[in-house]
Enzyme design. Sequence first.
Site, PDB file in Angstrom:
ATOM      1  CG  HIS A 143     -14.450  13.558  20.035  1.00  0.00           C
ATOM      2  ND1 HIS A 143     -13.742  12.783  19.536  1.00  0.00           N
ATOM      3  CD2 HIS A 143     -15.058  14.183  19.193  1.00  0.00           C
ATOM      4  CE1 HIS A 143     -13.993  12.453  18.047  1.00  0.00           C
ATOM      5  NE2 HIS A 143     -14.345  13.757  18.004  1.00  0.00           N
ATOM      6  NE  ARG A 166       5.099 -23.015  12.806  1.00  0.00           N
ATOM      7  CZ  ARG A 166       5.486 -22.116  13.560  1.00  0.00           C
ATOM      8  NH1 ARG A 166       4.908 -21.389  14.037  1.00  0.00           N
ATOM      9  NH2 ARG A 166       6.755 -21.331  13.356  1.00  0.00           N
ATOM     10  NE  ARG A 192      10.705 -17.268  14.717  1.00  0.00           N
ATOM     11  CZ  ARG A 192       9.849 -17.047  13.297  1.00  0.00           C
ATOM     12  NH1 ARG A 192      11.221 -16.393  12.939  1.00  0.00           N
ATOM     13  NH2 ARG A 192       8.777 -16.893  12.763  1.00  0.00           N
ATOM     14  CD  GLU A 193       9.595 -12.371  12.553  1.00  0.00           C
ATOM     15  OE1 GLU A 193       8.653 -14.005  11.530  1.00  0.00           O
ATOM     16  OE2 GLU A 193      10.350 -11.938  11.754  1.00  0.00           O
ATOM     17  CG  HIS A 232       4.422 -15.992  10.120  1.00  0.00           C
ATOM     18  ND1 HIS A 232       5.338 -15.892  11.248  1.00  0.00           N
ATOM     19  CD2 HIS A 232       5.497 -15.309   9.588  1.00  0.00           C
ATOM     20  CE1 HIS A 232       6.188 -15.354  11.285  1.00  0.00           C
ATOM     21  NE2 HIS A 232       6.183 -14.664  10.136  1.00  0.00           N
ATOM     22  CB  THR A 239       7.951 -14.282   4.130  1.00  0.00           C
ATOM     23  OG1 THR A 239       7.486 -15.385   4.534  1.00  0.00           O
ATOM     24  CG2 THR A 239       9.299 -14.169   5.246  1.00  0.00           C
ATOM     25  CG  HIS A 255      12.191 -20.813  13.839  1.00  0.00           C
ATOM     26  ND1 HIS A 255      12.586 -19.475  13.071  1.00  0.00           N
ATOM     27  CD2 HIS A 255      10.555 -21.046  13.408  1.00  0.00           C
ATOM     28  CE1 HIS A 255      11.866 -19.333  12.216  1.00  0.00           C
ATOM     29  NE2 HIS A 255      11.254 -19.969  11.969  1.00  0.00           N
ATOM     30  CG  HIS A 277       6.566 -10.663   8.360  1.00  0.00           C
ATOM     31  ND1 HIS A 277       7.381 -10.088   8.856  1.00  0.00           N
ATOM     32  CD2 HIS A 277       6.802 -12.453   8.078  1.00  0.00           C
ATOM     33  CE1 HIS A 277       7.341 -10.970   8.964  1.00  0.00           C
ATOM     34  NE2 HIS A 277       7.782 -12.062   9.294  1.00  0.00           N
TER      35      HIS A 277
END
Length: 361
Positions: A282, A128, A8-9, A188, A162, A68, A190
């Site tokens: 390393h 939701r 979705r996102e 959620h 958002t 959604h 961002h």
Amino acid sequence: MVLDSTLREGEQTPGVNFSPEDRLRIGIALDEVGVDFIEAGHPAVSGEILEGIRLLASHGLNANILAHSRALRSDIDLVLKAEAEWIGIFMCLSQRCLERRFRTDLSGALTRVEDAILYAKDHGLKIRFTPEDTTRTEWKNLTAALNLARELKVDRVSIADTTGAAHPLEFYDLVKRVVEFGIPVNVHCHNDLGLALANAIMGIEAGATLVDATVNGIGERAGIVDLSHLLAALYYHYGVKKYRLEKLYSLSRLVSEITGLQVQVNYPIVGQNAFTHKAGLHVSAVVRDPSFYEFLPAETFGRERTIYVDRFAGRETIRFHLSRFGIHDEEIIEELLRRVKASRRPFTPEMLAEEARRMMT
Ligand code: HCA
Ligand code: CU
């Protein structure tokens, strides 16, 4: 618990559009990792997306499938058609949104939200609700929305950052206040400021029980929390053992293949160099014990450790690679080290073996 929103996102990423088969392949791979929820898409965007969600929802995965939806009966009808069990209804309730986008007041917007929630509930969906742009919404408006959600017995509320604007400490405070309403909380976050994972972790600390993520961190603009980073943090910092981390790398590759979008080389966990060691100092430590320079062994995430060779190499680097070709001659190792250090080019293990063999004949 974790909700994956790649479908979705993630599909809101420029250049990304999943076919129903793509949706199913990704959904199955997510289910193998063991995510608790899959946000499968926004059916109102296109008929093909609806079909894809339906295909996924009918596949009998362990994950809960969520679709959604705007706070509109017509969107909810499409979620019902897609046969998802959960619906994610969102609507922005900040003063700015109310006045300049929806041209209504708070009570008008809440009436619309109430109608949508009741309609979805009447049709048997688990709900939701997200007051979009939660982190920039006036507390008075949020309180009204949360009271309504509690009254209507919404199953979850989500706090969306958002625009990725939240400071982790402020986000913690906000989540804590929302948790007090007694509704299970989702976050959620961002990544516009690179703070998505930090905010998600602060959300967990404050009592959120579900966190959104996407494979390769894709989504609108700079995307959201990366699933592999979130699961690694849950494992390492919180001892969460229930997800199959060793499947994360192939999942990332699958999504890269389908979307055509690669992650940057230094991307944590699934980036090309995330378990590659270069400096001689390393490497000499890592060949003895990887934990000197790996917070968790590469294998945890289905990765292979690699040792890169260029003029930063040390004796152990050369020894390590040649021994894999059965070459242990110390003079050859010394001579190859000298050649490697005199060059600015990288050497592959095969090039080292090739040169060593030439020196032996
Ligand atoms: C969107 C915005 C959203 C919604 C999140 C949610 C956000 O693209 O519709 O519905 O929980 O970031 O606020 O992704
Ligand atoms: Cu979002």
